[in-house]
Design an enzyme around this catalytic site. Structure first.
Site, PDB file in Angstrom:
ATOM      1  N   ARG A 119       0.861  -1.180   0.000  1.00 32.35           N
ATOM      2  CA  ARG A 119       0.000   0.000   0.000  1.00 32.35           C
ATOM      3  C   ARG A 119       0.904   1.240   0.000  1.00 32.35           C
ATOM      4  NH1 ARG A 119      -2.523   0.469   6.173  1.00 32.35           N
ATOM      5  NH2 ARG A 119      -0.674   1.375   7.113  1.00 32.35           N
ATOM      6  N   ASN A 157      -5.006   8.046   3.483  1.00 32.76           N
ATOM      7  CA  ASN A 157      -4.789   7.383   4.767  1.00 32.76           C
ATOM      8  C   ASN A 157      -3.306   7.432   5.106  1.00 32.76           C
ATOM      9  OD1 ASN A 157      -5.858   5.397   6.942  1.00 32.76           O
ATOM     10  ND2 ASN A 157      -4.041   4.363   6.132  1.00 32.76           N
ATOM     11  N   GLU A 158      -2.981   8.002   6.259  1.00 33.17           N
ATOM     12  CA  GLU A 158      -1.603   7.998   6.752  1.00 33.17           C
ATOM     13  C   GLU A 158      -0.597   8.382   5.657  1.00 33.17           C
ATOM     14  OE1 GLU A 158      -1.895   4.683  10.348  1.00 33.17           O
ATOM     15  OE2 GLU A 158      -1.028   4.084   8.423  1.00 33.17           O
ATOM     16  N   GLU A 310      -7.655   5.832  14.689  1.00 38.98           N
ATOM     17  CA  GLU A 310      -7.299   4.415  14.771  1.00 38.98           C
ATOM     18  C   GLU A 310      -6.619   4.112  16.096  1.00 38.98           C
ATOM     19  OE1 GLU A 310      -4.896   2.789  11.689  1.00 38.98           O
ATOM     20  OE2 GLU A 310      -6.012   3.770  10.068  1.00 38.98           O
ATOM     21  N   TRP A 318       2.706  -5.623  13.637  1.00 33.34           N
ATOM     22  CA  TRP A 318       3.930  -5.108  13.027  1.00 33.34           C
ATOM     23  C   TRP A 318       5.090  -4.944  14.002  1.00 33.34           C
ATOM     24  CZ3 TRP A 318       4.139  -0.645  15.786  1.00 33.34           C
ATOM     25  CH2 TRP A 318       2.924  -0.030  16.123  1.00 33.34           C
ATOM     26  N   GLU A 358      -2.739  -8.037   7.364  1.00 36.54           N
ATOM     27  CA  GLU A 358      -3.131  -7.612   8.713  1.00 36.54           C
ATOM     28  C   GLU A 358      -4.137  -8.562   9.358  1.00 36.54           C
ATOM     29  OE1 GLU A 358      -2.326  -2.878   8.843  1.00 36.54           O
ATOM     30  OE2 GLU A 358      -4.091  -3.467   7.683  1.00 36.54           O
ATOM     31  N   LYS A 359      -4.089  -9.823   8.992  1.00 38.26           N
ATOM     32  CA  LYS A 359      -5.034 -10.773   9.576  1.00 38.26           C
ATOM     33  C   LYS A 359      -4.743 -11.074  11.042  1.00 38.26           C
ATOM     34  CE  LYS A 359      -2.577 -14.708   7.490  1.00 38.26           C
ATOM     35  NZ  LYS A 359      -1.759 -13.894   6.556  1.00 38.26           N
ATOM     36  N   PHE A 360      -3.540 -10.724  11.510  1.00 38.86           N
ATOM     37  CA  PHE A 360      -3.230 -10.885  12.925  1.00 38.86           C
ATOM     38  C   PHE A 360      -3.302  -9.565  13.685  1.00 38.86           C
ATOM     39  CE2 PHE A 360      -0.949 -14.580  11.034  1.00 38.86           C
ATOM     40  CZ  PHE A 360      -1.752 -15.558  11.598  1.00 38.86           C
ATOM     41  N   HIS A 361      -3.681  -8.485  12.993  1.00 42.49           N
ATOM     42  CA  HIS A 361      -3.977  -7.217  13.663  1.00 42.49           C
ATOM     43  C   HIS A 361      -5.407  -7.303  14.185  1.00 42.49           C
ATOM     44  CE1 HIS A 361      -4.853  -2.997  14.321  1.00 42.49           C
ATOM     45  NE2 HIS A 361      -3.633  -2.649  13.996  1.00 42.49           N
TER      46      HIS A 361
END
Length: 659
Positions: A119, A157-158, A310, A318, A358-361
């Site tokens: 991204r 975004n960011e 957020e 991360w 980001e499936k573990f976020h």
């Protein structure tokens, strides 16, 4: 245009705390959407952010639009009383854009392309990127500008991309030409007489790409200024499109806290609402202070209420090791943000992803589902925010103390050829904020050229670069009766990173009672400098004081007897970084003499007390129950109970007290 003429956060909140977060339903079958809405309503979610990373879904091929799924979502949210913060999807261009227009892809300082597949793979300077970003923004705003679910716009975004490519080089030259006018002026500002760097043609000027040895520091400084400005141009172009369609809806873009590439003071003036993403480490013993620093800075940039865009309901993905939040910590840190001015408490993201990077976020709904602890705590917090919303929103937090921070000073001080790589501007900022936070003193942040007259105490942990206007502002503040405390390496360079004669501006030397600054003496890692009553770290200085100055001397070593701390009138200079307890005691004493006091006296360690409007927030950041003396009689808005004289807070407990 001044921000006060634009829509405000209150236009979106309407007496309630916005609660929710990024919602990415395009990752899920539509039958999941109805279940999401059910769970949102149970958790008192009243706001979701849609579309942040949906460009490929909205525009699957160049010029093709697929809005049907978003139409259904906007209607679904409105039908269930949930407002939408609609994002422009321009942070993550679709693969076809990079394939058809490779010039939209940024290059690093070695010339390597940053490809699609992650991204933020866009060049802020690319005409093609800007054109396609404007087109999708135009169509989004035209389609949904009058939709009743829309409450706010979220641009990109960011913003966090640098680009050293050819198109960026062309824009950099134009930016420099606008700033300096002539090559002679640029050569003077950059000091190009050093190392035969003089430029004779604008085409010779490039971004500071990979070099054999140290780069020109002012060249690098201007490139950082340029990068912030180019990203701001991208933001402003999309902002102006949505404003034209929806003058009633406030516009924001989420900051990353203390990100090096963005002059957030300047950016904040271009936003209707200031928002930030905040992810303290739950295992960090100073996580609460880290959060308080970002909250104080964001509130100061907003000059009032702000948006926590957020945070994580549990672990992130991360860090080297990604720890979950212990029971109650998410609630505590969320209410800490409200105490320090947030009118919105949001998360990344609503439902934890099953695939992707980001499936573990964590999400508000974790992989454990609605029975999981994360969602149950989210639901409890939603009920509490609903209870206190009308009492809190729109009110302000004020402080008698300001901490000075400037991105340009940070950029200049971080040059490769500095005296010590152990001296890091954000770390120094955190150390001074920590000292005040642990002394239970609430702080604002300010730019050194801001109006400082309302503050009893102003501290400048480190301002390596100071403009003449900033120096005159500090002098006027002290002449007007304010108390100023500056840390080491302040006032060393002008805006072109040119060292001032004497190693510190002469006006500041006179202010602090410094006759001569002979040498800087950086300390090695783990080395300390013994001073009278405390030990200094990181840095020391060989200073000769005027007779009018009161000093605290170094003890022993090469600097024995020379001043470590100077005090002349209401101006203080600290030539080292005292160890945490010593810095806390020093600033607490100076603040007391200046008339700045903690909100409550006698607070236990790790208990925080913050006033927001008429409300008193008391937060226990410890793992053990504590009792706090609270003079008078109050009602705790969270429990409805009356509190007289004393308050007991459980582990990670919070009380919101109204007199």
């Amino acid at each position: 245009m001044p921000r006060h003429t634009m829509p405000q956060l209150s236009d979106a909140t309407r007496g309630r705390i916005l609660y929710g977060g990024d919602y990415n339903p395009e990752q899920w079958p539509e039958e999941v959407w109805l279940d999401d809405v059910r769970l949102m309503k149970e958790a008192r979610v009243n706001s979701v952010t849609l579309g942040v990373f949906s460009w490929a879904k909205l525009e699957p091929r160049p010029g093709v639009r697929d809005f049907g799924w978003l139409d259904r979502l906007m209607d679904l949210m409105h039908d269930n009383g949930i407002g939408v913060v609609l994002a422009t999807p321009t942070a993550s261009p679709p693969p076809w854009l990079g394939r058809l227009h490779p010039e939209t892809l940024p290059r690093d300082e070695d010339g390597r392309v940053e490809w699609w597949g992650g991204r933020q793979h866009f060049s802020h300077s690319s005409e093609a990127y800007r054109r396609y970003a404007a087109a999708i923004t135009e169509d989004l705003a035209g389609r949904y500008g009058s939709h009743p679910a829309l409450t706010m716009w979220h641009i990109n975004n960011e913003y966090c991309t640098f680009d050293w490519g050819d198109e960026a080089a062309g824009r950099f030259r134009r930016w420099l030409h606008h700033k300096y006018g002539t090559l002679d002026a640029l050569n003077t500002a950059w000091g190009t007489a050093f190392w035969s760097q003089g430029y004779g043609d604008w085409e010779e000027v490039l971004p500071p790409r990979h070099a054999h040895y140290f780069k020109n520091p002012t060249h690098v400084l201007d490139f950082k200024r340029f990068t912030s400005d180019m990203l701001l141009e991208c933001y402003a172009a999309e902002r102006d499109i949505v404003r034209r369609h929806t003058p009633h809806a406030p516009v924001t873009s989420n900051f990353m806290p203390l990100w090096v590439g963005q002059d957030a003071w300047r950016w904040a003036d271009e936003e209707d609402v200031v928002s930030v993403d905040l992810y303290p480490d739950p295992r960090d013993p100073l996580g609460a202070q880290s959060g308080a620093l970002v909250q104080d800075m964001t509130r100061s940039q907003a000059r009032g209420p702000w948006v926590l865009m957020e945070q994580a309901a549990g672990p992130v993905n991360w860090r080297g090791v990604n720890h979950p939040k212990p029971r109650g910590l998410n609630r505590l840190w969320s209410l800490q943000a409200v105490a320090r001015g947030a009118d919105a408490v949001c998360y990344f993201q609503w439902r934890q992803s099953r695939q992707g990077a980001e499936k573990f976020h964590s999400g508000m709904v974790s992989h454990a589902g609605e029975e999981g602890r994360t969602y149950q705590e989210v639901k409890q917090l939603g009920a509490e925010l609903h209870t206190i919303g009308a009492e809190v929103t729109g009110s302000h937090s004020t402080s008698d103390i300001a901490i000075l921070h400037d991105w340009h000073s940070w950029w200049a001080g971080a040059q490769d050829g500095r005296l010590s790589t152990h001296v890091d501007h954000p770390d120094i900022l955190r150390a001074w904020h920590r000292a005040l936070w642990e002394a239970h003193l609430t702080t604002d942040f300010a730019h050194p050229e801001h109006d400082l007259t309302r503050y009893r105490l102003v501290v400048a942990p480190q301002l390596y670069l100071l403009t003449d206007a900033a120096i005159e502002n500090l002098l006027a503040y002290v002449r007007g009766g304010g108390t100023l405390v500056c840390g080491f390496l302040t006032g060393i360079a002008d805006e072109d990173d040119r060292v001032r004669p004497g190693g510190m501006d002469a006006r500041l030397r006179e202010l602090f009672g410094i006759r001569t600054l002979h040498e800087w003496w950086p300390l090695d890692a783990g080395e300390t400098a013994q001073c009278d009553g405390f030990r200094g770290t990181l840095w020391s200085e060989e200073i000769e004081a005027e007779s009018a100055a009161t000093t605290v001397p170094y003890k022993g070593g090469e600097l024995d007897g020379l001043p470590a701390v100077l005090h002349k009138g209401r101006a203080w200079y600290v030539s080292t970084l005292p160890e945490p307890e010593a810095l806390r005691e020093l600033l607490l004493r100076i603040a007391g003499d200046a008339g700045a006091r903690p909100v409550l006296d006698g607070l236990p360690e790790r208990v925080e007390a913050v006033r927001r409007g008429d409300l008193l927030f008391v937060l226990n950041h410890g793992r053990e129950a504590v009792t706090v003396d609270v003079p008078g009689t109050h009602r705790d808005l969270l429990t409805g109970e009356t509190v007289t004289g004393r308050l007991t807070l459980a582990r990670y407990g919070v009380a919101v007290l109204r007199p």
